[in-house]
Design a protein around this motif. Structure first.
Motif, PDB file in Angstrom:
ATOM      1  N   PRO A 158      -9.438   2.646   4.345  1.00  0.00           N
ATOM      2  CA  PRO A 158      -9.387   1.434   5.175  1.00  0.00           C
ATOM      3  C   PRO A 158     -10.583   0.507   4.988  1.00  0.00           C
ATOM      4  O   PRO A 158     -10.448  -0.716   5.086  1.00  0.00           O
ATOM      5  N   ASN A 159     -11.752   1.078   4.698  1.00  0.00           N
ATOM      6  CA  ASN A 159     -12.929   0.243   4.523  1.00  0.00           C
ATOM      7  C   ASN A 159     -12.894  -0.530   3.210  1.00  0.00           C
ATOM      8  O   ASN A 159     -13.421  -1.637   3.109  1.00  0.00           O
ATOM      9  N   ILE A 160     -12.249   0.029   2.181  1.00  0.00           N
ATOM     10  CA  ILE A 160     -12.070  -0.719   0.934  1.00  0.00           C
ATOM     11  C   ILE A 160     -11.110  -1.882   1.165  1.00  0.00           C
ATOM     12  O   ILE A 160     -11.357  -3.012   0.717  1.00  0.00           O
ATOM     13  N   ILE A 161     -10.019  -1.614   1.867  1.00  0.00           N
ATOM     14  CA  ILE A 161      -9.069  -2.696   2.167  1.00  0.00           C
ATOM     15  C   ILE A 161      -9.748  -3.792   2.969  1.00  0.00           C
ATOM     16  O   ILE A 161      -9.620  -4.980   2.663  1.00  0.00           O
ATOM     17  N   ARG A 162     -10.499  -3.387   3.997  1.00  0.00           N
ATOM     18  CA  ARG A 162     -11.172  -4.371   4.856  1.00  0.00           C
ATOM     19  C   ARG A 162     -12.211  -5.161   4.077  1.00  0.00           C
ATOM     20  O   ARG A 162     -12.235  -6.390   4.116  1.00  0.00           O
ATOM     21  N   CYS A 167      -7.837  -8.177  -1.414  1.00  0.00           N
ATOM     22  CA  CYS A 167      -7.602  -8.431  -2.847  1.00  0.00           C
ATOM     23  C   CYS A 167      -7.460  -7.130  -3.630  1.00  0.00           C
ATOM     24  O   CYS A 167      -7.101  -7.160  -4.810  1.00  0.00           O
ATOM     25  N   VAL A 168      -7.698  -5.980  -2.997  1.00  0.00           N
ATOM     26  CA  VAL A 168      -7.365  -4.697  -3.612  1.00  0.00           C
ATOM     27  C   VAL A 168      -5.879  -4.647  -3.973  1.00  0.00           C
ATOM     28  O   VAL A 168      -5.481  -3.930  -4.898  1.00  0.00           O
ATOM     29  N   PHE A 169      -5.065  -5.432  -3.292  1.00  0.00           N
ATOM     30  CA  PHE A 169      -3.626  -5.425  -3.535  1.00  0.00           C
ATOM     31  C   PHE A 169      -3.195  -6.363  -4.657  1.00  0.00           C
ATOM     32  O   PHE A 169      -2.091  -6.230  -5.182  1.00  0.00           O
ATOM     33  N   THR A 170      -4.024  -7.323  -4.997  1.00  0.00           N
ATOM     34  CA  THR A 170      -3.607  -8.344  -5.966  1.00  0.00           C
ATOM     35  C   THR A 170      -4.343  -8.254  -7.300  1.00  0.00           C
ATOM     36  O   THR A 170      -3.943  -8.912  -8.255  1.00  0.00           O
ATOM     37  N   LYS A 171      -5.417  -7.443  -7.379  1.00  0.00           N
ATOM     38  CA  LYS A 171      -6.121  -7.294  -8.651  1.00  0.00           C
ATOM     39  C   LYS A 171      -5.457  -6.204  -9.498  1.00  0.00           C
ATOM     40  O   LYS A 171      -4.843  -5.280  -8.991  1.00  0.00           O
ATOM     41  N   ASN A 172      -5.626  -6.348 -10.802  1.00  0.00           N
ATOM     42  CA  ASN A 172      -5.149  -5.371 -11.777  1.00  0.00           C
ATOM     43  C   ASN A 172      -6.189  -4.241 -11.824  1.00  0.00           C
ATOM     44  O   ASN A 172      -7.274  -4.419 -12.367  1.00  0.00           O
ATOM     45  N   ILE A 173      -5.885  -3.093 -11.220  1.00  0.00           N
ATOM     46  CA  ILE A 173      -6.869  -2.029 -11.034  1.00  0.00           C
ATOM     47  C   ILE A 173      -6.381  -0.746 -11.678  1.00  0.00           C
ATOM     48  O   ILE A 173      -5.214  -0.368 -11.533  1.00  0.00           O
TER      49      ILE A 173
END
Length: 266
Positions: A158-162, A167-173
């Motif tokens: 949750p702290n990474i998302i926050r 943008c954790v959801f939209t970057k190519n990771i």
């Protein structure tokens, strides 16, 4: 959309969601995680994530707003104030959260939309807040991918998302071991520039206009020898103060934006 109401903290559904919130092991086992907030849910949908359930506290976010947020056919759960406050990771979430399915972030699945990629690699970042800040930096520079070597936290903490502001959801990771990532970069003929003190030259003397991976390590221990031995060149940011390191996301920002400057910010 089926709507039901839950007001008890003892409800089995709520107990499972609390496990998803608090335990990486549960997130990995179930393949599910929690998202809070309108912006974060919107970015997850933009990034192609599949949602399972939307939970909402009607005094802050009503059912009409929920249905406007997503066109997917989902289970909607109206929750009480007590349940909402227990599930919420932060105090300023707008009264809405979602259960989403995680994605696979393997190196095998990593693809680029250009023949001249700019990539940020971070080895073993320990603090979720630093990972979120690195992702925000990568988003601001619109890098082609972020690769995390030997990750210490799962990506859906949750702290990474926050701290990534979604943008954790939209970057190519992609995630992988140091050895796996080095093999991948070399197979793709991508130059490897490692931020390190040893055998390094000033970062602004290098040509980042070709396929480039900029690699940063932790502030405490830096990069492992495997990276330093396989670098195209080790680079350093000259500093004029009393200490010889800076926050990893700040260092990454300086290096990435120098590469973007050289590339004409395209």
């Amino acid at each position: 959309m089926l709507t039901k109401a839950i007001s008890s903290l003892q409800n089995p559904v709520i107990k499972q969601l609390l496990q998803l919130k608090d335990k990486s092991r549960e997130r990995k086992k179930s393949g599910l995680f929690l998202i809070e907030g309108v912006r974060e849910i919107t970015l997850a949908l933009k990034g192609g994530y599949e949602l399972e359930t939307i939970l909402f506290y009607p005094e802050l976010f009503n059912e009409v707003q929920v249905k406007a947020l997503t066109q997917q056919q989902l289970t909607l759960i109206e929750i009480s104030k007590d349940v909402y406050e227990k599930l919420a990771y932060r105090g300023t979430t707008e009264g809405v959260m979602a259960v989403a399915k995680s994605k696979t972030h393997s190196m095998d699945a990593l693809k680029f939309n250009t023949e001249n990629p700019l990539i940020l690699v971070a080895e073993a970042p320990e603090k979720p807040g630093n990972i979120g800040a690195l992702l925000r930096t990568a988003d601001a520079a619109n890098v082609d991918a972020v690769i995390i070597a030997n990750p210490k936290s799962d990506l859906y903490n949750p702290n990474i998302i926050r701290s990534s502001v979604g943008c954790v959801f939209t970057k190519n990771i992609a995630l992988g071991s140091t050895s796996e990532i080095i093999r991948f970069l070399k197979a793709q003929n991508i130059n490897i520039y490692c931020a390190a003190l040893q055998a390094s030259v000033n970062y602004n003397t290098q040509d980042f206009t070709k396929p480039t991976a900029i690699v940063v390590g932790t502030e405490a221990t830096g990069l492992s020898n495997e990276w330093l031995e396989n670098a195209t060149q080790n680079i350093i940011i000259p500093m004029q103060g009393e200490i010889d390191s800076m926050n990893v996301s700040v260092a990454a920002g300086i290096l990435i934006f120098e590469a973007k400057r050289q590339r004409g910010f395209k």
